[in-house]
Design a protein around this motif. Structure first.
Motif, PDB file in Angstrom:
ATOM      1  N   LYS A  75       0.170  -3.292   7.450  1.00 51.18           N
ATOM      2  CA  LYS A  75      -0.458  -2.182   6.735  1.00 51.18           C
ATOM      3  C   LYS A  75       0.585  -1.278   6.087  1.00 51.18           C
ATOM      4  O   LYS A  75       1.774  -1.336   6.416  1.00 51.18           O
ATOM      5  CB  LYS A  75      -1.359  -1.381   7.668  1.00 51.18           C
ATOM      6  CG  LYS A  75      -0.614  -0.713   8.805  1.00 51.18           C
ATOM      7  CD  LYS A  75      -1.544   0.082   9.709  1.00 51.18           C
ATOM      8  CE  LYS A  75      -0.729   0.786  10.789  1.00 51.18           C
ATOM      9  NZ  LYS A  75      -1.519   1.512  11.746  1.00 51.18           N
ATOM     10  N   HIS A  92      -3.546   1.436   3.950  1.00 47.59           N
ATOM     11  CA  HIS A  92      -4.026   0.263   3.219  1.00 47.59           C
ATOM     12  C   HIS A  92      -3.597  -1.000   3.933  1.00 47.59           C
ATOM     13  O   HIS A  92      -2.563  -1.028   4.587  1.00 47.59           O
ATOM     14  CB  HIS A  92      -3.423   0.233   1.810  1.00 47.59           C
ATOM     15  CG  HIS A  92      -3.915   1.318   0.923  1.00 47.59           C
ATOM     16  ND1 HIS A  92      -4.999   1.178   0.109  1.00 47.59           N
ATOM     17  CD2 HIS A  92      -3.464   2.587   0.750  1.00 47.59           C
ATOM     18  CE1 HIS A  92      -5.200   2.315  -0.534  1.00 47.59           C
ATOM     19  NE2 HIS A  92      -4.284   3.188  -0.162  1.00 47.59           N
ATOM     20  N   GLU A  97      -2.112  -5.288  -1.335  1.00 50.66           N
ATOM     21  CA  GLU A  97      -1.167  -4.725  -2.305  1.00 50.66           C
ATOM     22  C   GLU A  97       0.004  -5.666  -2.596  1.00 50.66           C
ATOM     23  O   GLU A  97       0.860  -5.361  -3.421  1.00 50.66           O
ATOM     24  CB  GLU A  97      -0.635  -3.384  -1.787  1.00 50.66           C
ATOM     25  CG  GLU A  97      -1.740  -2.557  -1.131  1.00 50.66           C
ATOM     26  CD  GLU A  97      -1.843  -1.152  -1.639  1.00 50.66           C
ATOM     27  OE1 GLU A  97      -0.823  -0.472  -1.636  1.00 50.66           O
ATOM     28  OE2 GLU A  97      -2.953  -0.746  -2.034  1.00 50.66           O
ATOM     29  N   HIS A 111       1.020  -0.584  -5.530  1.00 52.89           N
ATOM     30  CA  HIS A 111       0.044   0.342  -4.966  1.00 52.89           C
ATOM     31  C   HIS A 111      -0.535   1.211  -6.073  1.00 52.89           C
ATOM     32  O   HIS A 111       0.200   1.881  -6.775  1.00 52.89           O
ATOM     33  CB  HIS A 111       0.723   1.202  -3.896  1.00 52.89           C
ATOM     34  CG  HIS A 111      -0.147   2.302  -3.395  1.00 52.89           C
ATOM     35  ND1 HIS A 111      -1.240   2.043  -2.616  1.00 52.89           N
ATOM     36  CD2 HIS A 111      -0.110   3.639  -3.583  1.00 52.89           C
ATOM     37  CE1 HIS A 111      -1.850   3.200  -2.349  1.00 52.89           C
ATOM     38  NE2 HIS A 111      -1.180   4.179  -2.918  1.00 52.89           N
ATOM     39  N   GLN A 113      -3.370   4.229  -7.032  1.00 56.28           N
ATOM     40  CA  GLN A 113      -4.288   5.221  -6.499  1.00 56.28           C
ATOM     41  C   GLN A 113      -4.548   6.333  -7.492  1.00 56.28           C
ATOM     42  O   GLN A 113      -3.734   6.601  -8.365  1.00 56.28           O
ATOM     43  CB  GLN A 113      -3.786   5.778  -5.166  1.00 56.28           C
ATOM     44  CG  GLN A 113      -2.648   6.756  -5.267  1.00 56.28           C
ATOM     45  CD  GLN A 113      -2.364   7.374  -3.888  1.00 56.28           C
ATOM     46  OE1 GLN A 113      -1.500   6.928  -3.161  1.00 56.28           O
ATOM     47  NE2 GLN A 113      -3.147   8.390  -3.526  1.00 56.28           N
TER      48      GLN A 113
END
Ligand SMILES: *[C@@H]1O[C@H](CO)[C@@H](O)[C@H](O)[C@H]1NC(C)=O
Length: 156
Positions: A75, A92, A97, A111, A113
């Motif tokens: 993670k 995540h 990713e 990544h 966001q």
């Protein structure tokens, strides 16, 4: 439309604050959280797109890394700070990713966001910790990024 004089003053004042508080706000220099640690995963760079990040829009952080051991899963824990204040945290699945399993050698973590609603312009920092499937910390990096204000001038 030319920006009004008070607005220009406000803009130069914010630029000054950014420049004084964090000289490297616009550079993407990565550092390890613990400079003395030997992490299993080393990171050579981070690319931020767009740079500066546009408020309320998707931002992508592409992290170039190298692992000495195969990673089957794990993670990513992301923490975002503004002027040193912790404002946001999220976790995540590493495999969402990057493509798993990660074999020995170079790999890329992408990544994306949207930053949360409270995103005034200014210097932010992002800390990313990577763990393997047994919760072993593989790496921890931190870097600064900036959220632009130009795109939102029209709304002021
Ligand atoms: C995580 O890393 C540790 C130390 O390298 C290793 O012993 C463990 O087997 C790893 N876990 C997984 C699920 O790969």
């Amino acid at each position: 439309m030319a920006p009004s004089k008070p607005l220009l003053h406000l803009l130069s004042a914010s630029l000054l604050v950014v420049a004084v508080v964090l000289p490297s706000a616009f550079a993407t220099d990565v550092s390890y959280c613990d400079k003395k640690a030997t992490y299993d995963v080393s990171v050579s760079g981070v690319e931020i797109s767009p740079n500066p990040i546009a408020r309320g829009k998707d931002a992508t952080f592409s992290i170039s890394a190298t692992t000495g051991e195969e990673i089957s899963g794990g993670k990513l824990v992301i923490d975002v700070s503004y002027f040193g204040w912790h404002i946001h945290s999220e976790t995540h699945d590493l495999c969402s990713e990057t493509s798993c399993p990660v074999s020995v050698g170079d790999f890329l973590v992408a990544h994306s966001q949207v930053l949360p609603g409270f995103t005034p312009p200014g210097p932010y920092s992002l800390q990313m910790r990577m763990y393997n499937g047994s919760n072993k910390e593989l790496t921890c990096i931190a870097f600064g990024f900036d959220i632009g204000f130009i795109t939102d001038v029209a709304d002021m």
